[in-house]
Design a protein around this motif. Structure first.
Motif, PDB file in Angstrom:
ATOM      1  N   GLY A 242       1.003  -1.417  -0.247  1.00 28.47           N
ATOM      2  CA  GLY A 242      -0.412  -0.095   0.017  1.00 28.47           C
ATOM      3  C   GLY A 242       0.834   1.289   0.480  1.00 28.47           C
ATOM      4  N   THR A 243       0.586   2.291  -0.611  1.00 25.75           N
ATOM      5  CA  THR A 243       1.154   3.669  -0.551  1.00 25.75           C
ATOM      6  C   THR A 243      -0.012   5.135  -0.519  1.00 25.75           C
ATOM      7  OG1 THR A 243       2.592   5.050  -2.164  1.00 25.75           O
ATOM      8  CG2 THR A 243       1.042   4.079  -2.965  1.00 25.75           C
ATOM      9  N   HIS A 244       0.670   5.746   0.196  1.00 26.70           N
ATOM     10  CA  HIS A 244      -0.296   6.963   0.566  1.00 26.70           C
ATOM     11  C   HIS A 244      -0.420   8.071  -0.470  1.00 26.70           C
ATOM     12  CE1 HIS A 244      -1.930   5.462   5.052  1.00 26.70           C
ATOM     13  NE2 HIS A 244      -0.453   4.790   4.819  1.00 26.70           N
ATOM     14  N   ILE A 245      -1.668   8.494  -0.991  1.00 23.78           N
ATOM     15  CA  ILE A 245      -1.515   9.194  -1.394  1.00 23.78           C
ATOM     16  C   ILE A 245      -2.542  10.981  -1.528  1.00 23.78           C
ATOM     17  CG2 ILE A 245      -2.875  10.632  -3.984  1.00 23.78           C
ATOM     18  CD1 ILE A 245      -0.066   7.986  -3.949  1.00 23.78           C
ATOM     19  N   PRO A 246      -1.569  12.443  -1.013  1.00 24.22           N
ATOM     20  CA  PRO A 246      -2.267  13.395  -0.323  1.00 24.22           C
ATOM     21  C   PRO A 246      -3.400  13.363  -0.917  1.00 24.22           C
ATOM     22  CG  PRO A 246       0.311  13.206  -0.905  1.00 24.22           C
ATOM     23  CD  PRO A 246       0.041  12.348  -0.615  1.00 24.22           C
ATOM     24  N   CYS A 247      -4.545  13.580  -0.343  1.00 24.05           N
ATOM     25  CA  CYS A 247      -5.597  14.167   0.085  1.00 24.05           C
ATOM     26  C   CYS A 247      -6.245  15.157   0.701  1.00 24.05           C
ATOM     27  CB  CYS A 247      -6.713  13.673   0.043  1.00 24.05           C
ATOM     28  SG  CYS A 247      -6.890  12.359   1.775  1.00 24.05           S
ATOM     29  N   TRP A 285      -9.482   4.857  -0.345  1.00 22.05           N
ATOM     30  CA  TRP A 285      -9.516   3.870   1.723  1.00 22.05           C
ATOM     31  C   TRP A 285      -8.677   5.333   2.400  1.00 22.05           C
ATOM     32  CZ3 TRP A 285     -11.333   0.042   3.914  1.00 22.05           C
ATOM     33  CH2 TRP A 285     -12.012  -1.340   2.979  1.00 22.05           C
ATOM     34  N   GLU A 286      -9.940   5.184   3.704  1.00 18.39           N
ATOM     35  CA  GLU A 286      -8.936   6.447   4.273  1.00 18.39           C
ATOM     36  C   GLU A 286      -7.373   6.170   4.826  1.00 18.39           C
ATOM     37  OE1 GLU A 286     -11.415   4.253   5.025  1.00 18.39           O
ATOM     38  OE2 GLU A 286     -13.033   5.310   5.282  1.00 18.39           O
ATOM     39  N   GLY A 287      -6.838   7.592   4.728  1.00 13.30           N
ATOM     40  CA  GLY A 287      -5.155   7.442   5.482  1.00 13.30           C
ATOM     41  C   GLY A 287      -4.787   6.365   6.797  1.00 13.30           C
ATOM     42  N   SER A 288      -6.184   6.457   7.470  1.00 13.10           N
ATOM     43  CA  SER A 288      -5.837   5.721   8.158  1.00 13.10           C
ATOM     44  C   SER A 288      -5.983   4.269   8.930  1.00 13.10           C
ATOM     45  CB  SER A 288      -7.135   6.260   9.902  1.00 13.10           C
ATOM     46  OG  SER A 288      -8.181   6.313   9.382  1.00 13.10           O
ATOM     47  N   CYS A 289      -6.229   3.701   7.501  1.00 16.28           N
ATOM     48  CA  CYS A 289      -7.014   2.664   7.334  1.00 16.28           C
ATOM     49  C   CYS A 289      -5.010   1.453   7.463  1.00 16.28           C
ATOM     50  CB  CYS A 289      -7.719   2.413   5.607  1.00 16.28           C
ATOM     51  SG  CYS A 289      -8.550   0.751   5.916  1.00 16.28           S
ATOM     52  N   HIS A 290      -5.319  -0.203   7.655  1.00 16.82           N
ATOM     53  CA  HIS A 290      -4.101  -0.013   8.108  1.00 16.82           C
ATOM     54  C   HIS A 290      -4.124  -1.138   6.459  1.00 16.82           C
ATOM     55  CE1 HIS A 290      -0.616  -3.222   8.684  1.00 16.82           C
ATOM     56  NE2 HIS A 290      -0.355  -2.580   9.696  1.00 16.82           N
ATOM     57  N   ASP A 318       5.235  -7.713   2.936  1.00 13.68           N
ATOM     58  CA  ASP A 318       6.034  -7.102   3.673  1.00 13.68           C
ATOM     59  C   ASP A 318       5.022  -7.724   5.071  1.00 13.68           C
ATOM     60  OD1 ASP A 318       3.828  -5.735   4.254  1.00 13.68           O
ATOM     61  OD2 ASP A 318       5.071  -4.147   3.758  1.00 13.68           O
ATOM     62  N   ALA A 319       6.124  -7.384   6.054  1.00 10.02           N
ATOM     63  CA  ALA A 319       5.690  -8.499   7.211  1.00 10.02           C
ATOM     64  C   ALA A 319       3.928  -7.487   8.059  1.00 10.02           C
ATOM     65  CB  ALA A 319       7.019  -8.223   8.200  1.00 10.02           C
ATOM     66  N   GLY A 320       3.905  -7.034   7.117  1.00  9.82           N
ATOM     67  CA  GLY A 320       2.309  -6.541   7.032  1.00  9.82           C
ATOM     68  C   GLY A 320       1.456  -6.880   7.859  1.00  9.82           C
ATOM     69  N   GLU A 426       6.400  -1.283  10.403  1.00  9.45           N
ATOM     70  CA  GLU A 426       7.641  -1.762  11.801  1.00  9.45           C
ATOM     71  C   GLU A 426       7.568  -1.288  12.854  1.00  9.45           C
ATOM     72  OE1 GLU A 426       7.772   3.371  12.035  1.00  9.45           O
ATOM     73  OE2 GLU A 426       8.533   2.668   9.413  1.00  9.45           O
ATOM     74  N   ASP A 427       6.127  -1.584  13.612  1.00  7.47           N
ATOM     75  CA  ASP A 427       6.062  -2.059  14.530  1.00  7.47           C
ATOM     76  C   ASP A 427       5.823  -3.581  14.417  1.00  7.47           C
ATOM     77  OD1 ASP A 427       3.252   0.189  15.286  1.00  7.47           O
ATOM     78  OD2 ASP A 427       5.800   0.537  15.640  1.00  7.47           O
ATOM     79  N   ASP A 428       6.111  -4.426  13.405  1.00 11.14           N
ATOM     80  CA  ASP A 428       5.803  -5.938  13.337  1.00 11.14           C
ATOM     81  C   ASP A 428       7.319  -6.548  13.573  1.00 11.14           C
ATOM     82  OD1 ASP A 428       2.841  -5.937  13.572  1.00 11.14           O
ATOM     83  OD2 ASP A 428       2.893  -5.413  11.364  1.00 11.14           O
TER      84      ASP A 428
END
Length: 465
Positions: A242-247, A285-290, A318-320, A426-428
């Motif tokens: 996944g990647t985040h696109i500013p909105c 999808w919302e940016g807060s969604c994993h 990945d590990a996420g 990162e947390d995983d």
């Protein structure tokens, strides 16, 4: 003409309350002084209009009007009848307003029209065209033919299909604002916005044609011809991340779209093959969604039409993400770096697997980097409706695949750093809690856990041999 004292008095009374409010506490201005001040002000106004018009070319009709006004004002006397003065002032005001409308400077005055700019780019140097629209001349003509044959765009009296598409491509390639695009192409902001919306919607409709699932029976040459990956990953058909696109969103939904880095974004999940083409994409999808939640919903809901890998095939994640049938994740708690011979065999095989897994999965990081560098609007989509922002993301993915298919030359971009990025995991990675260890044991007991162990063991044995 004498209109009577009442009409003049009534006209002045309409503005008297505002004047009295602003000049509260000051001496009152007499009726005669108001008339005289108004006439004097309009004389100055007329003189300024004459002066500005003399500096540019005027038509004979306007020159006659100026001569008449000048003649009338030269005979003006402060002792004239008040109502005649008011009438004269009104006539002067109407004439001067008409003159100003006729002498208004047009906004787009450049002799170099948008059509001429388009012709210069098409007939000019190939590198200049690549820089502006991210595709070569042949690829652009194919895109124009596609939209023309399918009757998706039609030529108008002001815009050809070529200019419509080129205006859209330059805007998404450089992330230009609506106002700048309007200035560059000499069209109104409404025209620019309308074609951005129309073309992006048509590209979304073409997504099913250009973003297609991979060939599950084929083995990529990237794997088959590289000893680091073959025969270990011959069942791999692509990579997911996944990647985040500013909105830009409204304040009432900003919290849902604010990601862990602090800015509002839409989470975009993509599947790519090893030729760096998108084979599946879901945006909005919302940016807060994993990332893991987006994948779980996409794979469990038939409406998303996710291309599930058949038995024996899998995607790299990945590990996420969870290690489960069809999705091969790295060993958790192990770093992505070269193995160390001083470590135990179990650590060495896991690190070797993780390193090669990351090297192969890195294709999606590079794809995201090239995609965002090619279409800089993805680094910060402008203030469009949220649905339109989502459509622009999908449209850019369709154009990316279209360029990969039909453009023999690609512009030299500055893609993202090829360093391994563990995404949202990162947390995983690192020391795991008891609950995480139990979850890991459950994951490793499934079929993909056995496949991962088998690949890691074969890699270590081949390395020792």
């Amino acid at each position: 003409m004498d209109t009577g004292p009442r009409s003049g008095e009534k006209r002045l009374r309409t503005v008297a309350p505002a004047q009295n409010k602003r000049n509260k506490g000051k001496a009152k201005i007499s009726y005669e002084d108001s008339i005289s001040a108004m006439a004097t002000a309009f004389v100055a106004k007329q003189e300024r209009a004459v002066s500005s018009m003399e500096s540019r070319q005027t038509d004979p009709h306007l020159e006659d009007l100026f001569e008449q006004i000048t003649e009338i004002m030269s005979g003006y006397d402060s002792s004239d009848d008040d109502d005649d003065v008011v009438l004269l002032v009104c006539v002067m005001d109407s004439v001067i307003r008409k003159i100003r409308r006729q002498s208004r400077i047009p906004k787009h005055v450049s002799s170099f029209s948008g059509h001429e700019k388009m012709c210069e780019l098409i007939t000019g140097h190939e590198g200049l065209l690549l820089e502006h629209i991210r595709m070569n001349r042949d690829c652009f003509h194919r895109l124009v033919t596609l939209f023309t044959v399918q009757n998706r765009l039609q030529e108008t009296h002001t815009l050809t299909v070529q200019e419509q598409l080129m205006m859209f491509l330059t805007m998404v390639a450089h992330g230009d604002s609506n106002r700048r695009t309007s200035y560059e192409w000499k069209h109104s902001g409404e025209t620019v916005s309308r074609y951005i919306d129309t073309i992006s919607s048509h590209l979304v409709q073409l997504a099913s044609r250009f973003i297609v699932p991979p060939d599950f029976d084929d083995v990529s040459t990237v794997i088959a011809e590289n000893r680091r990956f073959s025969p270990y990953f011959r069942g791999c058909v692509g990579a997911i991340d996944g990647t985040h696109i500013p909105c830009v969103v409204d304040a009432d939904v900003a919290a849902a779209y604010r990601n862990r880095k602090g800015f509002t974004s839409q989470n975009v999940m993509a599947v790519v093959d090893f030729e760096m083409k998108f084979t599946y994409l879901v945006a909005g999808w919302e940016g807060s969604c994993h990332d893991a939640r987006v994948l779980n919903v996409a794979t469990s809901n038939p409406a998303f039409m996710f291309p599930h890998a058949p038995e024996g095939k899998y995607y790299l994640v990945d590990a996420g993400y969870k290690n489960k049938p069809g999705f091969l994740a790295p060993f958790r708690g192990q770093n992505y770096h070269l193995h160390d011979r001083r470590r135990e065999d179990d650590d060495r095989r896991k690190e070797m697997f993780n390193y090669r897994h990351a090297s192969l999965r890195n294709v999606i990081e590079r794809t995201f980097g090239v995609w965002k560098s090619r279409f800089r609007i993805l680094r910060g989509i402008l203030r469009y409706p949220l649905e339109k922002q989502r459509d622009i993301v999908i449209a850019c993915a369709v154009l990316h695949n279209f360029i990969k298919l039909f453009s023999s030359e690609e512009a030299a971009f500055n893609p993202e750093d090829d360093a391994v990025d563990d995404g949202n995991a990162e947390d995983d990675v690192g020391e795991a809690s008891t609950q995480q260890q139990q979850q890991r044991q459950r994951e490793e007991s499934n079929d993909m856990g056995h496949i991962r162990d088998h690949i890691a063991n074969v890699m270590l044995n081949d390395r020792l041999d």
